[in-house]
Design a protein around this motif. Structure first.
Motif, PDB file in Angstrom:
ATOM      1  N   ALA A   4     -76.915 -55.907 -17.617  1.00 19.10           N
ATOM      2  CA  ALA A   4     -77.472 -57.087 -18.285  1.00 19.10           C
ATOM      3  C   ALA A   4     -78.993 -57.048 -18.418  1.00 19.10           C
ATOM      4  CB  ALA A   4     -77.065 -58.356 -17.540  1.00 19.10           C
ATOM      5  N   HIS A   5     -79.669 -56.215 -17.620  1.00 22.55           N
ATOM      6  CA  HIS A   5     -81.135 -56.129 -17.676  1.00 22.55           C
ATOM      7  C   HIS A   5     -81.776 -57.512 -17.512  1.00 22.55           C
ATOM      8  CE1 HIS A   5     -80.527 -52.019 -19.038  1.00 22.55           C
ATOM      9  NE2 HIS A   5     -79.808 -52.462 -20.045  1.00 22.55           N
ATOM     10  N   LEU A   6     -81.311 -58.266 -16.534  1.00 17.41           N
ATOM     11  CA  LEU A   6     -81.771 -59.649 -16.384  1.00 17.41           C
ATOM     12  C   LEU A   6     -83.258 -59.746 -16.071  1.00 17.41           C
ATOM     13  CD1 LEU A   6     -78.753 -61.093 -14.364  1.00 17.41           C
ATOM     14  CD2 LEU A   6     -79.366 -61.648 -16.721  1.00 17.41           C
ATOM     15  N   ARG A   7     -83.806 -58.740 -15.393  1.00 14.32           N
ATOM     16  CA  ARG A   7     -85.231 -58.785 -15.041  1.00 14.32           C
ATOM     17  C   ARG A   7     -86.127 -58.200 -16.128  1.00 14.32           C
ATOM     18  NH1 ARG A   7     -86.465 -55.500 -11.367  1.00 14.32           N
ATOM     19  NH2 ARG A   7     -84.488 -54.452 -10.943  1.00 14.32           N
ATOM     20  N   HIS A   8     -85.521 -57.735 -17.206  1.00 11.77           N
ATOM     21  CA  HIS A   8     -86.304 -57.106 -18.275  1.00 11.77           C
ATOM     22  C   HIS A   8     -86.573 -58.110 -19.393  1.00 11.77           C
ATOM     23  CE1 HIS A   8     -87.972 -53.831 -20.591  1.00 11.77           C
ATOM     24  NE2 HIS A   8     -87.249 -54.215 -21.630  1.00 11.77           N
ATOM     25  N   VAL A   9     -87.848 -58.284 -19.734  1.00 14.46           N
ATOM     26  CA  VAL A   9     -88.264 -59.165 -20.824  1.00 14.46           C
ATOM     27  C   VAL A   9     -89.081 -58.319 -21.795  1.00 14.46           C
ATOM     28  CG1 VAL A   9     -89.469 -61.279 -21.462  1.00 14.46           C
ATOM     29  CG2 VAL A   9     -88.370 -61.110 -19.216  1.00 14.46           C
ATOM     30  N   LYS A  65     -65.691 -60.350 -11.205  1.00 13.10           N
ATOM     31  CA  LYS A  65     -66.190 -58.989 -11.356  1.00 13.10           C
ATOM     32  C   LYS A  65     -67.119 -58.883 -12.556  1.00 13.10           C
ATOM     33  CE  LYS A  65     -62.134 -57.182  -9.060  1.00 13.10           C
ATOM     34  NZ  LYS A  65     -61.660 -58.525  -8.730  1.00 13.10           N
ATOM     35  N   GLN A  66     -66.804 -59.634 -13.606  1.00 10.15           N
ATOM     36  CA  GLN A  66     -67.695 -59.639 -14.759  1.00 10.15           C
ATOM     37  C   GLN A  66     -69.040 -60.261 -14.388  1.00 10.15           C
ATOM     38  OE1 GLN A  66     -65.147 -61.751 -17.478  1.00 10.15           O
ATOM     39  NE2 GLN A  66     -64.377 -59.869 -18.404  1.00 10.15           N
ATOM     40  N   LEU A  67     -68.989 -61.349 -13.610  1.00  7.63           N
ATOM     41  CA  LEU A  67     -70.233 -61.944 -13.123  1.00  7.63           C
ATOM     42  C   LEU A  67     -71.010 -60.934 -12.296  1.00  7.63           C
ATOM     43  CD1 LEU A  67     -69.300 -65.539 -11.892  1.00  7.63           C
ATOM     44  CD2 LEU A  67     -70.997 -64.954 -13.601  1.00  7.63           C
ATOM     45  N   LEU A  68     -70.290 -60.288 -11.400  1.00  8.21           N
ATOM     46  CA  LEU A  68     -70.917 -59.345 -10.494  1.00  8.21           C
ATOM     47  C   LEU A  68     -71.640 -58.259 -11.268  1.00  8.21           C
ATOM     48  CD1 LEU A  68     -70.955 -58.835  -7.369  1.00  8.21           C
ATOM     49  CD2 LEU A  68     -69.073 -57.256  -7.757  1.00  8.21           C
ATOM     50  N   ALA A  69     -71.011 -57.770 -12.331  1.00 14.94           N
ATOM     51  CA  ALA A  69     -71.568 -56.652 -13.075  1.00 14.94           C
ATOM     52  C   ALA A  69     -72.563 -57.074 -14.145  1.00 14.94           C
ATOM     53  CB  ALA A  69     -70.431 -55.862 -13.727  1.00 14.94           C
ATOM     54  N   GLN A  70     -72.450 -58.304 -14.657  1.00 14.86           N
ATOM     55  CA  GLN A  70     -73.192 -58.649 -15.857  1.00 14.86           C
ATOM     56  C   GLN A  70     -74.146 -59.826 -15.713  1.00 14.86           C
ATOM     57  OE1 GLN A  70     -70.371 -59.183 -19.022  1.00 14.86           O
ATOM     58  NE2 GLN A  70     -69.353 -57.238 -18.640  1.00 14.86           N
ATOM     59  N   ASN A  71     -73.797 -60.841 -14.952  1.00 16.40           N
ATOM     60  CA  ASN A  71     -74.541 -62.095 -15.018  1.00 16.40           C
ATOM     61  C   ASN A  71     -75.360 -62.445 -13.788  1.00 16.40           C
ATOM     62  OD1 ASN A  71     -73.789 -62.775 -17.616  1.00 16.40           O
ATOM     63  ND2 ASN A  71     -71.928 -63.803 -16.966  1.00 16.40           N
ATOM     64  N   VAL A  72     -75.209 -61.705 -12.707  1.00 11.26           N
ATOM     65  CA  VAL A  72     -75.925 -62.034 -11.481  1.00 11.26           C
ATOM     66  C   VAL A  72     -76.472 -60.750 -10.869  1.00 11.26           C
ATOM     67  CG1 VAL A  72     -75.784 -63.105  -9.196  1.00 11.26           C
ATOM     68  CG2 VAL A  72     -74.367 -63.990 -11.058  1.00 11.26           C
TER      69      VAL A  72
END
Length: 295
Positions: free
Chosen positions: A187-192, A152-159
């Protein structure tokens, strides 16, 4: 004998109970023909589709073709033989892709109206059970709940999963970068950020034949990695875990099917891929470093 099942909650691909779902997914997403109320209910934040046609929203989900063994496993998970369990009924669903105009009558697991009390609802009515909702879910089995916490942490934060062509980019097409619309909590993974530098940039273009790769585990990830399906249509499954042996309760799975489907993940994740069908995949990998301050 194979049968069709419409899943709208934890049995969806990449969601907490997907390990029970051994079916073959029919490409695309589907929506109920009728409106139904979909709520997150109780301390476990369970997704309940209430047997109250004409109320709520037309609910979005996925359709799978399953065998008798998988249907029986789903029945057990949804506790259809117990008085307070779900009920398996037949619902009409139609493809969101109106070009195909496909309509199916499929099994679905819903809650009798008399079991539902609005005071128990935590969120809803919803149109779609999304990743941020799944992050709230708690398994009925305490051991499974504890072991599945990392998932669930992965689901919400890392992927993050998505389709580049379906994102709101304000008409620009830029879905990774410094623009505000690339922010996707938490996590804003697509934000740079504009003042952040990229180090170790690598770009890979590879045409995978069917069967390649076949589940070989990769080293623990560093930085950020994005894989995008460049083929018009395919089936390329990627699984993620915090454990190198990928236990089912701690594994997330997502399949790239449509042109522009992508998955992006951060550091500290094991992943493996399965080339179910031939697929051309563009992969970009980088690490972020802060720009040096003024000297």
């Amino acid at each position: 004998m194979s049968q069709l099942v419409f899943v709208f909650g934890t049995l969806k691909e990449g969601f907490p109970n997907f390990a029970t779902n051994k079916g073959a997914r029919i490409a695309g997403d589907f929506m109920t023909v009728e409106r139904y109320p979909l709520y997150l209910v109780g301390e476990r934040f369970s997704p309940w589709l209430i047997d109250a046609a004409g109320e709520g929203e037309r609910v979005i989900g996925q359709v799978f073709e399953v065998d008798d063994a998988t249907l029986a496993a789903m029945d057990e998970l949804e506790r259809i033989a117990e008085r307070d369990g779900y009920r398996r009924v037949m619902l009409d669903v139609e493809a969101l892709d109106h070009v195909r105009r496909e309509t199916f009558c499929a099994h679905a697991y819903i809650k009798p109206r008399e079991q539902f009390a609005l005071a128990d609802a935590r969120l809803g009515p919803l149109k779609e059970y999304a990743r941020e909702h799944a992050a709230l879910y708690r398994s009925r089995d305490p051991a499974a709940a504890e072991s599945g916490l990392r998932s669930k942490q992965l689901l919400a934060q890392n992927v993050e999963f998505g389709n580049a062509g379906s994102l709101d980019t304000h008409g620009t097409g830029w879905f990774v970068g410094f623009s505000d619309w690339t922010r996707n909590p938490p996590a804003h993974l697509r934000h740079v950020p504009a003042d952040e530098l990229a180090a170790g940039l690598c770009v890979k273009w590879f045409s995978h034949p069917a069967g390649n790769p076949n589940g070989e585990s990769k080293p623990l990830s560093e930085g950020r990695t994005m894989s995008i399906l460049a083929s018009p249509a395919s089936e390329f499954r990627i699984e993620f875990s915090t454990s190198a042996d990928f236990p089912p309760q701690d594994t997330l799975s997502h399949t790239l099917r449509r042109h522009g489907d992508f998955v992006i993940w951060g550091a500290g994740v094991f992943h493996r891929a399965f080339g179910v069908q031939p697929a051309c995949i563009l992969t970009v990998r980088w690490s972020s470093v802060e720009a040096p301050g003024p000297s």
